[in-house]
Enzyme design. Sequence first.
Site, PDB file in Angstrom:
ATOM      1  N   ASP A  31     -39.476 -48.721  23.096  1.00  0.00           N
ATOM      2  CA  ASP A  31     -40.711 -48.207  22.517  1.00  0.00           C
ATOM      3  C   ASP A  31     -40.430 -47.921  21.033  1.00  0.00           C
ATOM      4  O   ASP A  31     -39.454 -47.228  20.709  1.00  0.00           O
ATOM      5  CB  ASP A  31     -41.083 -46.914  23.263  1.00  0.00           C
ATOM      6  CG  ASP A  31     -42.363 -46.279  22.744  1.00  0.00           C
ATOM      7  OD1 ASP A  31     -42.866 -46.707  21.694  1.00  0.00           O
ATOM      8  OD2 ASP A  31     -42.834 -45.324  23.403  1.00  0.00           O
ATOM      9  N   GLU A  81     -16.674 -47.259   3.030  1.00  0.00           N
ATOM     10  CA  GLU A  81     -15.961 -47.580   4.270  1.00  0.00           C
ATOM     11  C   GLU A  81     -16.303 -49.011   4.679  1.00  0.00           C
ATOM     12  O   GLU A  81     -16.041 -49.422   5.803  1.00  0.00           O
ATOM     13  CB  GLU A  81     -16.285 -46.576   5.369  1.00  0.00           C
ATOM     14  CG  GLU A  81     -17.751 -46.394   5.660  1.00  0.00           C
ATOM     15  CD  GLU A  81     -18.005 -45.435   6.805  1.00  0.00           C
ATOM     16  OE1 GLU A  81     -17.506 -45.708   7.907  1.00  0.00           O
ATOM     17  OE2 GLU A  81     -18.694 -44.425   6.592  1.00  0.00           O
ATOM     18  N   CYS A 113     -18.084 -41.461   6.120  1.00  0.00           N
ATOM     19  CA  CYS A 113     -19.209 -41.105   5.233  1.00  0.00           C
ATOM     20  C   CYS A 113     -18.884 -39.968   4.276  1.00  0.00           C
ATOM     21  O   CYS A 113     -19.680 -39.645   3.396  1.00  0.00           O
ATOM     22  CB  CYS A 113     -20.432 -40.723   6.050  1.00  0.00           C
ATOM     23  SG  CYS A 113     -20.949 -42.010   7.159  1.00  0.00           S
ATOM     24  N   THR A 153     -29.810 -47.665  13.600  1.00  0.00           N
ATOM     25  CA  THR A 153     -29.416 -46.734  12.534  1.00  0.00           C
ATOM     26  C   THR A 153     -28.676 -47.464  11.399  1.00  0.00           C
ATOM     27  O   THR A 153     -28.030 -46.831  10.580  1.00  0.00           O
ATOM     28  CB  THR A 153     -28.530 -45.593  13.081  1.00  0.00           C
ATOM     29  OG1 THR A 153     -27.304 -46.139  13.562  1.00  0.00           O
ATOM     30  CG2 THR A 153     -29.203 -44.848  14.212  1.00  0.00           C
ATOM     31  N   HIS A 235     -25.989 -35.069   5.416  1.00  0.00           N
ATOM     32  CA  HIS A 235     -25.680 -36.483   5.637  1.00  0.00           C
ATOM     33  C   HIS A 235     -26.664 -36.999   6.683  1.00  0.00           C
ATOM     34  O   HIS A 235     -26.883 -36.351   7.711  1.00  0.00           O
ATOM     35  CB  HIS A 235     -24.234 -36.635   6.128  1.00  0.00           C
ATOM     36  CG  HIS A 235     -23.968 -37.992   6.707  1.00  0.00           C
ATOM     37  ND1 HIS A 235     -24.213 -39.153   6.003  1.00  0.00           N
ATOM     38  CD2 HIS A 235     -23.538 -38.377   7.941  1.00  0.00           C
ATOM     39  CE1 HIS A 235     -23.917 -40.189   6.767  1.00  0.00           C
ATOM     40  NE2 HIS A 235     -23.515 -39.751   7.944  1.00  0.00           N
ATOM     41  N   LYS A 244     -31.914 -31.908  13.224  1.00  0.00           N
ATOM     42  CA  LYS A 244     -31.042 -31.324  14.274  1.00  0.00           C
ATOM     43  C   LYS A 244     -30.019 -30.391  13.633  1.00  0.00           C
ATOM     44  O   LYS A 244     -29.758 -29.297  14.129  1.00  0.00           O
ATOM     45  CB  LYS A 244     -30.258 -32.442  14.985  1.00  0.00           C
ATOM     46  CG  LYS A 244     -31.003 -33.221  16.053  1.00  0.00           C
ATOM     47  CD  LYS A 244     -30.019 -34.242  16.635  1.00  0.00           C
ATOM     48  CE  LYS A 244     -30.678 -35.316  17.464  1.00  0.00           C
ATOM     49  NZ  LYS A 244     -31.150 -34.858  18.760  1.00  0.00           N
ATOM     50  N   ASN A 278     -28.999 -45.826   7.426  1.00  0.00           N
ATOM     51  CA  ASN A 278     -27.723 -45.177   7.086  1.00  0.00           C
ATOM     52  C   ASN A 278     -27.012 -45.975   5.994  1.00  0.00           C
ATOM     53  O   ASN A 278     -26.898 -47.200   6.089  1.00  0.00           O
ATOM     54  CB  ASN A 278     -26.829 -45.077   8.339  1.00  0.00           C
ATOM     55  CG  ASN A 278     -25.656 -44.114   8.137  1.00  0.00           C
ATOM     56  OD1 ASN A 278     -25.464 -43.553   7.066  1.00  0.00           O
ATOM     57  ND2 ASN A 278     -24.870 -43.916   9.191  1.00  0.00           N
TER      58      ASN A 278
END
Length: 390
Positions: A31, A81, A113, A153, A235, A244, A278
């Site tokens: 979805d 990286e 990161c 991502t 980040h 979050k 990202n």
Amino acid sequence: MPVEIGVHDIAMATTTYRMDVDQLARATGEDVDKYRKGIGQDSQSVPAADEDIVTMAAEAGLAIMDRHGSDDIHTVVVATETGIDQSKSAGLYVHSLLGLPANVRVVELKQACYGGTAALQFVAGLLTRHGGKALVIAADIARYDIGSSGESTQGAAAVAMLVVADAPAIAVIEPAVGLHSADIMDFWRPNHRSTARVDGRASVSAYLEACTSAYGDYARNGGLGIDEFSAFCYHQPFTKMAHKAHRHLLNATSMTICQEQFEQRINLSTLYNRTLGNSYTASLYVALSSLLDHGDGLAGGTIGMFSYGSGCVAEFFALKVQSNHEDHLRRARTRELIDSRVPIDYQQYLAQRQYSDVGGGDREFPELTRGPFRLAAIRDEKRVYEAATI
Ligand code: HMG
């Protein structure tokens, strides 16, 4: 009086293509709201065959050179990286493409990161001792296996920052920092792979734990209380992660604020990452650009910065925003870079990805980039960069 080290200019670069999450949802059968609402992403930047971290880093660096020239720059640090060589620093290609003088130290830094923040703090140390200016560029391409949960991502960008030892125009890097390091396997990329290995759920938990731990260290080192910041940049491996993390930090510090205040402190930092995806080392500084470009009344305030690099190293630190910082931003240029990316479908994305394999062998790359520099070929195992002509 102690010297005020800080960011004098900041400029971004990204890729020629973008793939919207609708395309990915069609291919994976998920979805689309899982990506838009659950992960917090609208699209991801996709590199063209002749784009890599060097072309993006040089494009971002060029914007800084065009405005300030190279006078007094004694150090160039490229954090990445997405390394292109085990020995030679990506920064040397950037140094050459930008026409920087020989009396410059050039080095590459890596710790997932976190590398961009490490670069910023390392040059802050150098500038404290030697004065002058340093160019820090964080550049990465986030790539996961096709069909894996990390694919939503992915993304790519570079952020270049001119860091100076005297009167930075945009923000001062405050001296207090909080650190957290631990040897864990939440995300890693062995040398033979062009895509990351990741334990998704473990990586989210590790990030949250590192966030409270680094902030706790920062507070013990004399840092500000959570209610003293005007905004936060986290980040952003995906933008939902910033929400979050902020909720987690507020709970851990027993802070309660209303939903509106919560959104105000986070949302403006997520606008660019929502569409770029990202960009690993660059992601936190893409968030900073987004906040500075969209935020009102930041002057004189302090931004809480949380940097996380899997593996893991994390740092909480603060940037004090200068009063005339708005005069030094690049809103129109950044908007144009983001909006002018060419939308591609899932099949076209797969076609561009085949160029990113780590395998050896010589090859020529089609000219596709709309940026100023391109990776023209790999000949005799040497990367050949040139000015783009499109
Ligand atoms: P997943 O299994 O694809 O997704 O993994 P999920 O099932 O966990 O769902 C994600 C969210 O979408 C959930 O919300 C669902 O409820 C929601 P949450 O519980 O998190 O609040 N959802 C929906 N919402 C609305 N409508 C729907 C719907 N369906 C589901 N229909 C994961 C997600 C992030 C783990 C995966 O994408 C991944 O592995 N990503 C790569 C790793 C990563 O980004 N980790 C982040 C922390 S580590 C880090 O930041 C470092 C890193 O940048 C690397 C470095 O340092 O170099 C990655």
